[in-house]
Scaffold this motif. Structure first.
Motif, PDB file in Angstrom:
ATOM      1  N   ALA A 138       0.858  -1.191   0.000  1.00  0.00           N
ATOM      2  CA  ALA A 138       0.000   0.000   0.000  1.00  0.00           C
ATOM      3  C   ALA A 138       0.883   1.226   0.000  1.00  0.00           C
ATOM      4  N   THR A 139       0.494   2.222  -0.823  1.00  0.00           N
ATOM      5  CA  THR A 139       1.191   3.497  -0.778  1.00  0.00           C
ATOM      6  C   THR A 139       0.124   4.570  -0.587  1.00  0.00           C
ATOM      7  N   LEU A 211     -11.679   3.395   5.063  1.00  0.00           N
ATOM      8  CA  LEU A 211     -10.614   2.905   4.185  1.00  0.00           C
ATOM      9  C   LEU A 211      -9.240   3.270   4.767  1.00  0.00           C
ATOM     10  N   THR A 212      -9.230   4.356   5.529  1.00  0.00           N
ATOM     11  CA  THR A 212      -7.966   4.805   6.136  1.00  0.00           C
ATOM     12  C   THR A 212      -7.416   3.792   7.142  1.00  0.00           C
ATOM     13  N   GLU A 213      -8.252   2.854   7.529  1.00  0.00           N
ATOM     14  CA  GLU A 213      -7.787   1.841   8.479  1.00  0.00           C
ATOM     15  C   GLU A 213      -6.990   0.730   7.770  1.00  0.00           C
ATOM     16  N   VAL A 214      -7.245   0.592   6.490  1.00  0.00           N
ATOM     17  CA  VAL A 214      -6.643  -0.527   5.751  1.00  0.00           C
ATOM     18  C   VAL A 214      -5.105  -0.540   5.777  1.00  0.00           C
ATOM     19  N   PRO A 215      -4.448   0.610   5.522  1.00  0.00           N
ATOM     20  CA  PRO A 215      -2.976   0.562   5.556  1.00  0.00           C
ATOM     21  C   PRO A 215      -2.439   0.104   6.916  1.00  0.00           C
ATOM     22  N   GLN A 216      -3.121   0.518   7.973  1.00  0.00           N
ATOM     23  CA  GLN A 216      -2.685   0.110   9.311  1.00  0.00           C
ATOM     24  C   GLN A 216      -2.856  -1.397   9.496  1.00  0.00           C
ATOM     25  N   ILE A 217      -3.986  -1.917   9.018  1.00  0.00           N
ATOM     26  CA  ILE A 217      -4.212  -3.368   9.086  1.00  0.00           C
ATOM     27  C   ILE A 217      -3.094  -4.095   8.341  1.00  0.00           C
ATOM     28  N   MET A 218      -2.806  -3.573   7.164  1.00  0.00           N
ATOM     29  CA  MET A 218      -1.743  -4.201   6.364  1.00  0.00           C
ATOM     30  C   MET A 218      -0.413  -4.180   7.104  1.00  0.00           C
ATOM     31  N   ALA A 219      -0.079  -3.001   7.644  1.00  0.00           N
ATOM     32  CA  ALA A 219       1.210  -2.862   8.342  1.00  0.00           C
ATOM     33  C   ALA A 219       1.295  -3.851   9.506  1.00  0.00           C
ATOM     34  N   SER A 220       0.190  -3.985  10.231  1.00  0.00           N
ATOM     35  CA  SER A 220       0.220  -4.868  11.400  1.00  0.00           C
ATOM     36  C   SER A 220       0.308  -6.336  10.982  1.00  0.00           C
ATOM     37  N   ARG A 221       0.004  -6.629   9.735  1.00  0.00           N
ATOM     38  CA  ARG A 221       0.114  -8.011   9.250  1.00  0.00           C
ATOM     39  C   ARG A 221       1.389  -8.209   8.426  1.00  0.00           C
ATOM     40  N   GLY A 222       2.326  -7.302   8.649  1.00  0.00           N
ATOM     41  CA  GLY A 222       3.649  -7.470   8.026  1.00  0.00           C
ATOM     42  C   GLY A 222       3.742  -7.040   6.574  1.00  0.00           C
TER      43      GLY A 222
END
Ligand code: UD1
Ligand code: CA
Length: 466
Positions: A138-139, A211-222
């Motif tokens: 994600a960018t 949708l702004t939560e998605v990058p954080q979810i991604m980051a927390s899943r490596g």
């Protein structure tokens, strides 16, 4: 190849409107169409638009715009998809509604909001390039704003890494002080995006899927999340209120006027000149104060457009003068002609070379020949006028019999005396003359003089109110 998604389902509560926000116009074009333009320019494989409020109208506006662009550029353009988000439960939910469609795609997906009309395709290209160069999942495009009120704040770790994005309504006082914000523009790897969507929740102040939560979810899943800090806050501004709409109108207008001035057009007073995005104007043309030029208008070189004039969808050749207070739509004016002051041209009026349409003259659906003049107080409707005709003051083509419209033909060299009524259908042969006050009900052969009034009472009207 990239795909693009435009989020355009929201009502836009803060607009206080019955109309979907993305249908509100700036610079003569609905917001969603501006975004469609930027998306189209990128030549993506497909453009997916999420629609909800006034879904049909939004779809039509977006489709028409894509159609116009395709026609203009002579290419088929990207595949268009419209996905209905029946209930608007947030920007994340909007993306979830396209889950099935996304499952068939792979690679990067650019997501952007339909309420940010100034976005440039170059910026989207840079986002996609950064995304692939950094091999991100994600960018997130960000900007720093002097006043970030209303935007989601970007929270970074000490080393600059992305941590999360916090919406205004969920932010602590320290978080509210952050000036770096999310602008609803992202690039995602579709597979990673779909995985993350399953982990979203609505535990927030607005009870929505963000949708702004998605990058954080991604980051927390490596997953790899990158940030691209863009330098123009103006370009990524979203419209939420009518105040912002008016502000955006001014910005887009200024951008267009600067473009025209740099291309050699004199704009005497940019503060009072309104020129829509698609208008083209040639070098050394002067646009005087308080002029509005709209639609797909094209104006040639060395023209003058005087004050209080409004032009829409006009095609004007070189060296044409439009005098004060003229209102001209869907018409063509050929080289060297003069129109106005107080002229009204509409429905395909076609004014010939060096012709003169003067004060208080209305021309509707009529062709006016070369060098022909109608200088004062005249109505020409459904008429064809040859070359070098002179129309006296107060002439009327009586084109409407109460049921149908009829044509008037005036051949080359004719002189129509003042106050002549031409009762259509009628033809005036070449080089003929009519006297002042003549009522012409029958064809006049060439080289003739016609005078007089043939008023004959035929019968009493019945069935009318007494
Ligand atoms: C959003 C971002 C915020 C960002 C801002 C930038 C979220 C949760 N917040 O907030 O971080 O700073 O944009 O402009 O994403 N839409 C749908 N379906 C919905 C809700 C919205 O399609 O259920 C569409 C809207 O039509 C609009 C876009 O998404 O075009 C953004 O929605 P909006 O409500 O304006 O989000 P913001 O509150 O501005
Ligand atoms: Ca917004």
């Amino acid at each position: 190849m990239t795909d693009i998604m435009i989020l355009a389902a929201g009502l836009g509560t803060r607009m206080k409107s019955q109309r979907a926000k993305v249908l509100h116009e700036v610079a003569g074009l609905p917001l969603v169409c501006h975004v469609m333009r930027a998306a189209f320019k990128l030549s993506p494989a497909s453009i997916i638009t999420i629609v909800g409020h006034q879904a049909e109208e939004v779809e039509r506006a977006a489709r028409d715009e894509a159609g116009r662009l395709a026609e203009k550029e002579g290419r088929a353009g990207p595949e268009l998809h419209f996905v209905l988000q029946a209930e608007q439960r947030g920007t994340g939910h909007a993306v979830m509604s396209a889950r099935e469609l996304l499952a068939d795609l792979s690679g990067p997906l650019i997501i952007l909001a339909g309420d940010g009309p100034m976005i440039k395709s170059e910026t989207l290209t840079r986002l996609a390039e950064t995304h692939s160069a950094e091999r991100n999942d994600a960018t997130v495009l960000t900007v720093c704003m002097d006043d970030p009120t209303g935007y989601g704040r970007i929270i970074r770790a000490g080393d600059g890494r992305f941590l999360r994005c916090v919406e205004q309504k969920d932010a602590s006082p320290e978080e509210l002080a952050v000036r770096e914000v999310a602008v609803s523009i992202y690039c995602f790897e579709i597979k990673a995006l779909l995985d993350a969507l399953d982990f979203m929740n609505t535990d927030n102040a607005q009870g929505e899927y963000y949708l702004t939560e998605v990058p954080q979810i991604m980051a927390s899943r490596g997953k790899r999340v990158g940030l691209l800090l863009h330098d123009s806050a103006e370009e990524v501004m979203g419209i939420n209120t009518r105040i912002e709409l008016a502000d955006m109108e001014r910005k887009l207008r200024e951008r267009k006027l600067i473009e025209l001035m740099l291309a050699g057009v004199t704009i005497v007073d940019p503060a009072t000149t309104y020129i829509h995005q698609d208008v083209e104007i040639g070098e050394d043309t002067i646009v005087h104060p308080q002029v509005i030029i709209e639609g797909a208008s094209r104006i040639g070189r060395d023209c003058a457009v005087q004050s209080w004039t409004r032009l829409k969808n006009v095609e004007i050749s070189d060296r044409v003068t439009i005098r004060n207070s003229s209102v001209i739509e869907d018409s063509r004016i050929r080289e060297g002609a003069t129109v106005g002051p107080f002229a009204r041209l509409r429905m395909g009026a076609d004014i010939g070379e060096k012709a003169g349409i003067g004060n208080f003259v209305e021309v509707k659906k009529s062709k006016i020949g070369r060098g022909t003049k109608a200088s004062h107080l005249t109505y020409l409707g459904d008429a064809t006028l040859g070359d070098h005709v002179n129309i006296g003051a107060g002439t009327v083509t009586c084109n409407y019999d109460g049921v149908r419209k009829h044509e008037t033909i005036i051949e080359d060299g004719v002189k129509i005396g003042s106050d002549t009524m031409l009762v259509a259908p009628v033809r005036v042969g070449r080089d003929s003359v009519t006297g002042a006050g003549t009522v012409v009900t029958k064809d006049i052969p060439p080289d003739s003089l016609a005078v007089g009034v043939p008023a004959v009472v035929k019968k009493k009207l019945t069935g009318k109110k007494q």
